[in-house]
Design a protein around this motif. Structure first.
Motif, PDB file in Angstrom:
ATOM      1  N   LYS A 158       0.832  -1.199   0.000  1.00 57.84           N
ATOM      2  CA  LYS A 158       0.000   0.000   0.000  1.00 57.84           C
ATOM      3  C   LYS A 158       0.872   1.256   0.000  1.00 57.84           C
ATOM      4  O   LYS A 158       0.615   2.208  -0.736  1.00 57.84           O
ATOM      5  CB  LYS A 158      -0.911  -0.004   1.232  1.00 57.84           C
ATOM      6  CG  LYS A 158      -1.842   1.185   1.304  1.00 57.84           C
ATOM      7  CD  LYS A 158      -2.905   0.964   2.367  1.00 57.84           C
ATOM      8  CE  LYS A 158      -3.842   2.145   2.481  1.00 57.84           C
ATOM      9  NZ  LYS A 158      -3.223   3.334   3.057  1.00 57.84           N
ATOM     10  N   GLY A 159       1.905   1.228   0.821  1.00 60.60           N
ATOM     11  CA  GLY A 159       2.811   2.379   0.881  1.00 60.60           C
ATOM     12  C   GLY A 159       3.403   2.667  -0.491  1.00 60.60           C
ATOM     13  O   GLY A 159       3.409   3.815  -0.945  1.00 60.60           O
ATOM     14  N   LYS A 177       0.743   4.034  -2.827  1.00 63.60           N
ATOM     15  CA  LYS A 177       0.395   5.396  -2.483  1.00 63.60           C
ATOM     16  C   LYS A 177       1.457   6.361  -3.012  1.00 63.60           C
ATOM     17  O   LYS A 177       1.140   7.416  -3.566  1.00 63.60           O
ATOM     18  CB  LYS A 177       0.279   5.520  -0.958  1.00 63.60           C
ATOM     19  CG  LYS A 177      -0.585   6.674  -0.484  1.00 63.60           C
ATOM     20  CD  LYS A 177      -0.604   6.678   1.046  1.00 63.60           C
ATOM     21  CE  LYS A 177      -1.423   7.802   1.617  1.00 63.60           C
ATOM     22  NZ  LYS A 177      -2.870   7.591   1.539  1.00 63.60           N
ATOM     23  N   PHE A 178       2.709   5.933  -2.842  1.00 71.07           N
ATOM     24  CA  PHE A 178       3.789   6.770  -3.352  1.00 71.07           C
ATOM     25  C   PHE A 178       3.649   6.929  -4.868  1.00 71.07           C
ATOM     26  O   PHE A 178       3.690   8.033  -5.401  1.00 71.07           O
ATOM     27  CB  PHE A 178       5.158   6.159  -3.028  1.00 71.07           C
ATOM     28  CG  PHE A 178       6.285   6.848  -3.740  1.00 71.07           C
ATOM     29  CD1 PHE A 178       6.780   8.062  -3.264  1.00 71.07           C
ATOM     30  CD2 PHE A 178       6.837   6.311  -4.897  1.00 71.07           C
ATOM     31  CE1 PHE A 178       7.801   8.717  -3.931  1.00 71.07           C
ATOM     32  CE2 PHE A 178       7.858   6.968  -5.572  1.00 71.07           C
ATOM     33  CZ  PHE A 178       8.343   8.177  -5.085  1.00 71.07           C
ATOM     34  N   ARG A 198       0.758   9.292  -5.968  1.00 68.02           N
ATOM     35  CA  ARG A 198       1.044  10.717  -5.808  1.00 68.02           C
ATOM     36  C   ARG A 198       2.117  11.174  -6.786  1.00 68.02           C
ATOM     37  O   ARG A 198       1.996  12.202  -7.437  1.00 68.02           O
ATOM     38  CB  ARG A 198       1.516  11.001  -4.381  1.00 68.02           C
ATOM     39  CG  ARG A 198       0.387  10.950  -3.394  1.00 68.02           C
ATOM     40  CD  ARG A 198       0.850  11.321  -2.012  1.00 68.02           C
ATOM     41  NE  ARG A 198      -0.280  11.700  -1.204  1.00 68.02           N
ATOM     42  CZ  ARG A 198      -0.774  12.926  -1.156  1.00 68.02           C
ATOM     43  NH1 ARG A 198      -0.208  13.892  -1.849  1.00 68.02           N
ATOM     44  NH2 ARG A 198      -1.819  13.193  -0.417  1.00 68.02           N
ATOM     45  N   TRP A 199       3.180  10.415  -6.821  1.00 67.22           N
ATOM     46  CA  TRP A 199       4.337  10.801  -7.622  1.00 67.22           C
ATOM     47  C   TRP A 199       3.943  10.935  -9.097  1.00 67.22           C
ATOM     48  O   TRP A 199       4.247  11.924  -9.737  1.00 67.22           O
ATOM     49  CB  TRP A 199       5.434   9.772  -7.422  1.00 67.22           C
ATOM     50  CG  TRP A 199       6.619   9.929  -8.332  1.00 67.22           C
ATOM     51  CD1 TRP A 199       7.029   9.052  -9.293  1.00 67.22           C
ATOM     52  CD2 TRP A 199       7.566  11.014  -8.360  1.00 67.22           C
ATOM     53  NE1 TRP A 199       8.160   9.527  -9.907  1.00 67.22           N
ATOM     54  CE2 TRP A 199       8.512  10.725  -9.366  1.00 67.22           C
ATOM     55  CE3 TRP A 199       7.690  12.198  -7.634  1.00 67.22           C
ATOM     56  CZ2 TRP A 199       9.570  11.583  -9.668  1.00 67.22           C
ATOM     57  CZ3 TRP A 199       8.749  13.047  -7.927  1.00 67.22           C
ATOM     58  CH2 TRP A 199       9.674  12.739  -8.937  1.00 67.22           C
ATOM     59  N   MET A 229       8.794  19.502  -8.651  1.00 61.50           N
ATOM     60  CA  MET A 229       8.884  18.048  -8.590  1.00 61.50           C
ATOM     61  C   MET A 229       9.627  17.589  -7.336  1.00 61.50           C
ATOM     62  O   MET A 229       9.360  16.511  -6.815  1.00 61.50           O
ATOM     63  CB  MET A 229       9.561  17.492  -9.856  1.00 61.50           C
ATOM     64  CG  MET A 229       8.663  17.539 -11.090  1.00 61.50           C
ATOM     65  SD  MET A 229       7.021  16.834 -10.821  1.00 61.50           S
ATOM     66  CE  MET A 229       7.408  15.086 -10.841  1.00 61.50           C
ATOM     67  N   VAL A 243       6.972  17.624  -4.877  1.00 67.19           N
ATOM     68  CA  VAL A 243       6.084  16.483  -5.124  1.00 67.19           C
ATOM     69  C   VAL A 243       6.718  15.214  -4.568  1.00 67.19           C
ATOM     70  O   VAL A 243       6.058  14.400  -3.918  1.00 67.19           O
ATOM     71  CB  VAL A 243       5.811  16.324  -6.641  1.00 67.19           C
ATOM     72  CG1 VAL A 243       5.068  15.033  -6.915  1.00 67.19           C
ATOM     73  CG2 VAL A 243       5.014  17.498  -7.167  1.00 67.19           C
ATOM     74  N   ARG A 244       8.038  15.059  -4.769  1.00 62.07           N
ATOM     75  CA  ARG A 244       8.705  13.858  -4.287  1.00 62.07           C
ATOM     76  C   ARG A 244       8.630  13.778  -2.762  1.00 62.07           C
ATOM     77  O   ARG A 244       8.318  12.737  -2.196  1.00 62.07           O
ATOM     78  CB  ARG A 244      10.149  13.824  -4.762  1.00 62.07           C
ATOM     79  CG  ARG A 244      10.775  12.444  -4.604  1.00 62.07           C
ATOM     80  CD  ARG A 244      12.201  12.398  -5.108  1.00 62.07           C
ATOM     81  NE  ARG A 244      13.055  13.278  -4.330  1.00 62.07           N
ATOM     82  CZ  ARG A 244      13.963  14.090  -4.874  1.00 62.07           C
ATOM     83  NH1 ARG A 244      14.103  14.137  -6.180  1.00 62.07           N
ATOM     84  NH2 ARG A 244      14.717  14.846  -4.109  1.00 62.07           N
ATOM     85  N   SER A 290       5.126  12.902  -1.813  1.00 62.47           N
ATOM     86  CA  SER A 290       4.809  11.533  -2.207  1.00 62.47           C
ATOM     87  C   SER A 290       5.448  10.531  -1.271  1.00 62.47           C
ATOM     88  O   SER A 290       4.935   9.444  -1.054  1.00 62.47           O
ATOM     89  CB  SER A 290       5.283  11.264  -3.633  1.00 62.47           C
ATOM     90  OG  SER A 290       4.758  12.209  -4.514  1.00 62.47           O
ATOM     91  N   LEU A 291       6.605  10.919  -0.708  1.00 61.17           N
ATOM     92  CA  LEU A 291       7.277  10.014   0.223  1.00 61.17           C
ATOM     93  C   LEU A 291       6.700  10.126   1.625  1.00 61.17           C
ATOM     94  O   LEU A 291       6.535   9.126   2.323  1.00 61.17           O
ATOM     95  CB  LEU A 291       8.776  10.335   0.274  1.00 61.17           C
ATOM     96  CG  LEU A 291       9.647   9.655  -0.764  1.00 61.17           C
ATOM     97  CD1 LEU A 291      11.053  10.215  -0.724  1.00 61.17           C
ATOM     98  CD2 LEU A 291       9.665   8.146  -0.532  1.00 61.17           C
ATOM     99  N   PRO A 327       2.899   8.342   2.427  1.00 60.77           N
ATOM    100  CA  PRO A 327       2.970   6.878   2.573  1.00 60.77           C
ATOM    101  C   PRO A 327       3.813   6.446   3.775  1.00 60.77           C
ATOM    102  O   PRO A 327       3.481   5.473   4.442  1.00 60.77           O
ATOM    103  CB  PRO A 327       3.626   6.430   1.272  1.00 60.77           C
ATOM    104  CG  PRO A 327       3.362   7.517   0.310  1.00 60.77           C
ATOM    105  CD  PRO A 327       3.353   8.774   1.105  1.00 60.77           C
ATOM    106  N   THR A 328       4.885   7.202   4.067  1.00 56.96           N
ATOM    107  CA  THR A 328       5.733   6.807   5.198  1.00 56.96           C
ATOM    108  C   THR A 328       4.965   6.900   6.515  1.00 56.96           C
ATOM    109  O   THR A 328       4.970   5.956   7.322  1.00 56.96           O
ATOM    110  CB  THR A 328       6.978   7.716   5.279  1.00 56.96           C
ATOM    111  OG1 THR A 328       7.596   7.717   3.999  1.00 56.96           O
ATOM    112  CG2 THR A 328       7.954   7.217   6.313  1.00 56.96           C
ATOM    113  N   ASP A 331       1.799   6.929   6.870  1.00 60.28           N
ATOM    114  CA  ASP A 331       0.725   5.954   6.758  1.00 60.28           C
ATOM    115  C   ASP A 331       1.240   4.565   7.151  1.00 60.28           C
ATOM    116  O   ASP A 331       0.604   3.833   7.914  1.00 60.28           O
ATOM    117  CB  ASP A 331       0.243   5.963   5.304  1.00 60.28           C
ATOM    118  CG  ASP A 331      -1.118   5.325   5.152  1.00 60.28           C
ATOM    119  OD1 ASP A 331      -1.953   5.537   6.052  1.00 60.28           O
ATOM    120  OD2 ASP A 331      -1.332   4.630   4.141  1.00 60.28           O
ATOM    121  N   THR A 332       2.398   4.230   6.645  1.00 62.21           N
ATOM    122  CA  THR A 332       2.977   2.920   6.919  1.00 62.21           C
ATOM    123  C   THR A 332       3.325   2.777   8.396  1.00 62.21           C
ATOM    124  O   THR A 332       3.076   1.738   9.009  1.00 62.21           O
ATOM    125  CB  THR A 332       4.238   2.714   6.048  1.00 62.21           C
ATOM    126  OG1 THR A 332       3.871   2.928   4.683  1.00 62.21           O
ATOM    127  CG2 THR A 332       4.807   1.323   6.217  1.00 62.21           C
TER     128      THR A 332
END
Lengths: 587, 657
Positions: A78-79, A82-83, A86-87, B267, B270-271, B274-275, B278-279, B281-282
């Motif tokens: 999932k991680g 999700k990345f 978005r990316w 960007m 954005v990176r 984007s990281l 999820p981090t 969340d994890t």
């Protein structure tokens, strides 16, 4: 497939879509696992808790560990998803924005200042930034959230229904309440946030104006008065801000109230279903988790609805710019004119801006290598005439000719290389003086720059700057005086080395001594060139081979300096008035 | 003057948490004083909200461990009473509903109170800042870009607004929430909480780490965006120049470069985002899975009940959000501190009046202690007048009428303005004025001529005290101008500047600038006197027509005429005229010349002259060269003298055809 009407305002934006398609699709592919697991992971939690608390045959701890391992692997998946989501999607939207903005700029440079005159520069800036950002947000991130919602909401409701239909059906009540709350608040939120934006712009205009005009403020001692005006506007800003905050606060409070209501359903209905034994403990946790998971996407949809109007008007505002057609465009079959002698002819030229007639039946002939002086009152059409001669404004067909060719047919590159113009409003860029003078092209070397600066009498000024020719102009560098700007602009045009030179009242801010020096230097430069000189001053016109006087868009007088003086018309009057000042002295 | 400009826009290196910060914060809080009860109420509401938030899951626990557990135990036995157990559930549900309602209502009140307070505080700061900036010496404006000052009054104040509305209370709330919830976790299930306590610090670390890099990246995008915008704005303004020189292709190319840099910077952001999500969340999921496994074991062991696990689960999910947001709040606070520092920097710059007081109390006034006392008194009076903000009060000294001026002229010459050995130079650069001495008598018309850079404009700036303390003395009406409050001095002098500055207000308001209570009749009269009436009356709303920024909807000649009317309306004792040279057609020039005559009639005047006719008609001509007064006298005298003036004049003549 027919595109839904909803997307019609974004036709242009969508036309850039193919360029970002791959990236975008990769992102969309990631939405699926991420969203599925948003619903899937709580099911594992429920399964374990149900198993452990079962009265008969509870789940052994070894099995719990198995589920935990699965959960952990899925969390990593999932991680990653999700990345990726978005990316790729946000990245694609940024790429989209870049292409869109470049296209907008590329279009704008094909226009003339006149074509863009209907839109203020600040307005264009906000279109290319704020409006574009709204469109990007709609087609990028908010689309991502909507896709997420499209997977999560039905899946979550489905799972809840499958576990217990009663809970699911009761849950629909707060859910529809949520949609309603978001929908109702979208309008006022939009309205007041716009109001706040306008008020803040107003404040900064007042501040800007008072700070720029500080000497006047102080000279008239109106500090307190200006302060009152500012205070009043601040009051309006405060009011708008508090209103916006109240609306936002109420929206958020009702959203969280609705969330509490949904929890109430879990507690009340879920509790009842537990008592009657229809569901198990784990299912309660499942409901709570799914509830949290569905709320955000639902709010995001509301957010998108609010954004839609904003993005739509943004796209339309940008389309307005794209819809502007360049009034001066390359002819379909351009005539190449690599060698220009510099003969200018105007035949029966009539011209009007919209409905206001500016020029009527102008005819003139400037043989190659000679010069023409133009004078007349403010608003008599001088600038318009020279702009038409240089095709900065599009003349009617068959009226303006260069070397016998209609300027409309001449290849634009050749025309610009042939005709150099020093415009009335001298505009310099905030680059170095050297870059400004050598603006016409990279081929202009330092010697050439120094030579033209000398002719334009700006070389001594430049020598006094700390960095000389490398001094930056504008906010961060020196601020030139009006006269220095004009002289730099003259040097810039001279550097382009064109066979035809048009000087549109470009010596107005220069004192008469310097004016004479420039004209003296120009005399040499103009020897084998065609020149058109617009001026209010007889001194600047006197050296022209022929002079015309414009009055209300018509040629009122024409001839040489001596002839016009002899004729005793408007030119003679201007000359007389300017000489009287000198004659006063001899009394 | 631009050479003297410092670079106030350099990125601010702000170190948070220092002693300095707490000083700033304390100073900021003084503005919050009047709102202390509102702030106390807000904090109280926050605490009640927090308690209610803890109560909700507790009710869940009671239901699960009460009626539900009872049902599970008794199901299938005669003791199982579905109805009464359901009733118990309903009772709890009603309690939950009540809690939820109270919570929501309190939240609305709290939001409103928070914003009302924050905006009120910021309103006060903004007004004080604006008032202060307007009263700063002109030299301050020479050193700072207007855009910079505007940003302080808008963006920086907004940063404070964000802190005062959401920042401070939310950061307190969030911290409190984290502490209370973690306390609750430990309280209800001490052993289970070990899992969360092990991972939560990692989350805090990740969150702060992220905000740090994200902020840096964000700043980079702002910078590249402003570069992009600056380029765009310039190319648009100079669009015709671009086309004239066929620079479309190179412009596109350069725009593409800047646009791509902006994209690249974006960007990076954005990176990071984007990281980050999820981090976090994890990590949250890791805590959940750990809690689940450990909790399941504890339940089978019988150490905790299912209700407690569910309650724990709730608290756990509550605690994630504030941790994720904490760093963001911290950023707001930091931005506000940086903004506050800049704003206080302006507050700490003395205004003209404050500077005057400081000099006076230090006894450093050149004219000795007596003058110092006078200056102090005058400055205090000035301050008082400004504080009252009623502009309608008559100037300290009634403005001279044309009649008195004329009367003065016929009797013995009485000096109105005296310059005694005045020298001046800007902080950098060569001296602008050197040992300048002259007088202007009442009723006299004095013209100043000289080549560009002779110091003509500086002379006017000194006279109006736009610049402070030159060497030497300037006297107005027999008094050292340093002992006259700025406001009084300036009310007695009216300046018509070469670069006419009009405000985006109505024409009438612009004319009334020096005299806000002037009746419309009189406004019309002065407009008529300077020939401005015709074009004004042709406008749609006449005297009530609005002007655009800087009066750009008028021609330069029309602006000049409005400025004349403005000066005439102020009815000054001394009129300073910086004549325009800008291009107006001869007809308008004629009107202006005529209006000048009206303006000058019977008035003491100082004219920075460009027109020969004004020079010739002057009572006296001062010839300046390189900051020095070289010659003075009437036109005829100077011509007879055959010095610099006659040379200048001949040059003018030679320039004519």
């Amino acid at each position: 497939m027919r595109r839904p009407k909803l997307f019609d305002p974004f036709a242009r934006g969508l036309s850039y879509f193919p360029q970002v398609r791959t990236r975008w699709l990769k992102g969309v592919l990631c939405v699926l696992p991420d969203s599925a697991l948003v619903v899937g992971l709580p099911m594992i939690v429920a399964r374990v808790l149900n198993g452990v608390t079962a009265t008969t045959d509870p789940m052994p701890l070894s099995e719990v560990w198995g589920w935990a391992a699965l959960f952990f692997v899925l969390v990593l998946v999932k991680g990653a998803a999700k990345f990726g989501m978005r990316w790729y999607i946000t990245g694609a939207s940024r790429e989209f924005e870049r292409i869109y903005r470049q296209d907008l700029f590329d279009h704008m440079v094909t226009l003339t200042a006149n074509d863009l005159a209907g839109i203020r520069t600040g307005d264009i800036m906000s279109r290319s930034v704020a409006d574009l950002e709204a469109v990007r947000m709609l087609l990028g991130p908010s689309f991502m959230y909507v896709m997420q919602a499209a997977v999560i909401v039905p899946a979550a409701l489905g799972v809840i229904f499958w576990v217990d239909p009663f809970v699911c059906l009761t849950m629909l009540v707060p859910f529809s309440g949520l949609a309603l709350a978001v929908w109702i608040s979208a309008g006022p939120t939009q309205h007041w946030s716009q109001e706040v934006q306008e008020r803040v712009a107003e404040l900064s205009v007042v501040a800007q104006e008072n700070y720029s005009g500080i000497r006047v403020v102080k000279a008239f001692a109106t500090e307190a008065l200006s302060g009152d005006v500012f205070k009043q506007m601040g009051q309006a800003f405060l009011h708008a801000n508090v209103r916006l905050a109240t609306i936002r606060g109420m929206t958020w409070s009702s959203i969280s109230a609705i969330k509490e209501l949904a929890l109430l359903v879990v507690l009340g209905v879920g509790g009842w279903r537990l008592v009657v034994g229809a569901i198990s403990y784990g299912d309660i946790l499942l409901f709570v988790e799914l509830l949290a998971a569905t709320f955000w996407p639902l709010i995001a949809i509301g957010w998108m609805l609010g954004l839609y109007t904003r993005a739509k008007s943004g796209a339309q505002r940008m389309d307005e710019i794209f819809a502007l057609q360049p009034s001066v465009a390359e002819s379909p079959q351009p005539t190449a004119l690599p060698e220009v002698r510099g003969e200018l002819t105007v035949r029966h030229l009539d011209f009007a801006y919209d409905t206001t007639a500016v020029l009527a039946d102008i005819s003139l002939h400037v043989p190659a290598g000679t010069s023409l002086g133009i004078t007349g009152r403010t608003g008599s059409g001088k600038s318009t005439l020279v702009k038409l001669m240089a095709r900065l404004i599009e003349p009617p067909p068959g009226t303006v000719f260069l070397d016998g060719h209609d300027v409309r047919d001449v290849a634009l590159d050749d025309l610009r290389h042939a005709v150099g113009v020093v415009p009335q409003d001298t505009f310099l860029f905030s680059e170095t003086i050297r870059e400004n003078i050598a603006f016409a092209g990279e081929h202009i070397d330092h010697d050439a720059v120094e030579t033209v600066a000398g002719i334009a009498q700006v070389d001594k000024d430049i020598a006094e700057f700390t960095d000389g020719y490398d001094e930056m102009l504008g906010e961060r560098g020196v601020t030139l005086s009006g006269g220095q700007r004009q002289r730099t602009a003259i040097a810039r045009t001279l550097a382009a080395d064109t066979p035809v030179l048009i000087l549109d009242d470009c010596l107005s801010a220069v004192d008469s001594v310097t004016e004479q020096a420039i004209l003296g230097g120009l005399r040499e430069t103009l020897r084998d060139r065609t020149a058109v000189i617009v001026s209010h001053r007889v001194a600047a016109l006197a050296l022209a081979d022929q002079i015309i006087v414009l009055d209300e868009g018509r040629v009122a007088e024409s001839g040489s300096h001596a002839e016009l003086i002899a004729a005793g018309g408007l030119y003679a009057t201007i000359h007389e008035r300017q000489s009287i000042e000198q004659e006063l002295e001899t009394l | 003057m631009s050479a003297a400009a410092d670079k106030p826009d350099r990125p601010h290196q702000h170190r948070p948490g220092s002693d300095h910060d707490s000083k700033l914060l304390r100073r900021l809080l003084t503005f919050a004083g009047p709102y202390r009860w509102a702030i106390a109420a807000t904090i109280l509401l926050l605490i009640i909200g927090l308690v209610l938030q803890v109560v909700g899951p507790e009710i869940f626990q009671r239901v699960l461990d009460g009626p539900v557990a009872e049902a599970a135990r008794t199901r299938g036995t005669p003791a199982f009473d579905s109805e009464s157990l359901t009733d118990q559930v309903v009772d709890f549900a009603l309690l939950f509903l009540a809690v939820a309602l109270v919570q929501s209502i309190l939240a609305v009140v709290r939001e409103w109170l928070m914003h009302r307070t924050g905006q009120g505080i910021v309103f006060e700061i903004r007004n004080r800042l604006f008032g202060h900036v307007l009263r700063l010496p002109v030299s301050w404006f020479d050193r700072h870009h207007v855009g910079w000052a505007v940003t302080r009054s808008t963006s920086d104040v907004d940063a404070l607004s964000e802190m005062f509305t959401t920042g401070v209370s939310t950061i307190i709330y969030d911290l409190l929430k984290i502490v209370v919830l973690i306390g609750a976790l430990i309280w209800i299930a001490p052993s289970l909480s070990l899992v969360a306590l092990g991972v939560l610090p990692v989350m805090v670390y990740v969150s702060f780490r992220f905000r740090l890099v994200a902020r840096r990246a964000y700043r980079a995008t702002r910078e590249s965006l402003s570069r992009l915008n600056a380029f765009l704005q310039e190319r648009l303004t100079g669009l015709d120049v671009v086309r004239l020189f066929r620079r479309e292709r190179s412009s596109k190319h350069r725009f593409d470069k800047l646009n791509t840099v902006y994209y690249d910077d974006n960007m990076v952001t954005v990176r990071h985002f984007s990281l980050f999500f999820p981090t976090v969340d994890t990590l949250a999921n890791a805590i959940k899975i750990g809690t689940l496994v450990f909790g399941a074991w504890l339940i089978t062991e019988g150490s905790i009940t299912v209700g407690v696990l569910v309650q724990y689960w709730f608290y756990l999910s509550f605690v994630f959000d504030p941790i994720r947001e904490l760093a963001e709040r911290y950023n707001i606070l930091q931005a506000a501190m940086a903004a506050a520092e800049r704003i206080f920097g302006i507050f700490d710059t003395p205004t003209e009046t404050q500077a005057m007081l400081a000099v006076a109390t230090a006894g450093g006034a050149p004219a000795g202690p007596e003058a110092a006392v006078a200056a102090a008194a005058a400055a205090a009076a000035d301050e008082a007048v400004q504080a009252v903000a009623s502009v309608s009060t008559a100037p300290a000294v009634p403005a001279a009428t044309a009649a008195t001026a004329e009367a003065a002229a016929t009797t013995a010459p009485s000096p109105l303005v005296e310059f005694e050995h005045v020298s001046f130079s800007y902080p950098v650069g060569p001296p602008v004025l050197h040992d300048l001495s002259f007088t202007i008598n009442r009723g006299e018309r004095v013209a100043v001529v000289g080549h560009t850079g002779a110091g003509k404009t500086t002379l006017v700036s000194l006279l109006c005290r736009f610049h402070e303390t030159p060497q030497g003395t300037i006297r107005f009406d027999g008094r050292d101008i340093e002992s006259i409050p700025h406001r009084d001095l300036r009310r007695r002098i009216a300046i018509v500047q070469q670069d006419v500055f009009l405000f985006s207000d109505t024409i009438a308001a612009n004319i009334r600038m020096g005299n806000p209570d002037l009746p419309l009749e009189r406004v019309r009269e002065v407009a008529r006197a300077v020939h401005a009436d015709k074009f004004i009356e042709r406008m749609e709303a006449g005297y009530e027509s609005g002007l655009r920024e800087r009066g750009s909807n008028l021609s330069s000649g029309q602006r000049q005429l409005v400025a004349f009317a403005r000066a005439l309306a102020a009815d000054p004792e001394l009129l300073v005229l910086d004549e325009a040279t800008s291009s107006v057609d001869s007809e308008t020039e004629h009107l202006i010349e005529d209006a000048t005559k009206v303006l000058l009639q019977g008035r003491t005047s100082l004219i920075i002259a460009h027109r020969l006719s004004t020079v010739v008609a002057a009572d006296r001509i001062l010839v300046m060269h390189k900051g020095e007064l070289r010659e003075q006298g009437s036109h005829a005298e100077l011509m007879a003298q055959g010095g610099l003036y006659s040379k200048l004049f001949k040059l003018h003549l030679a320039a004519a055809p």
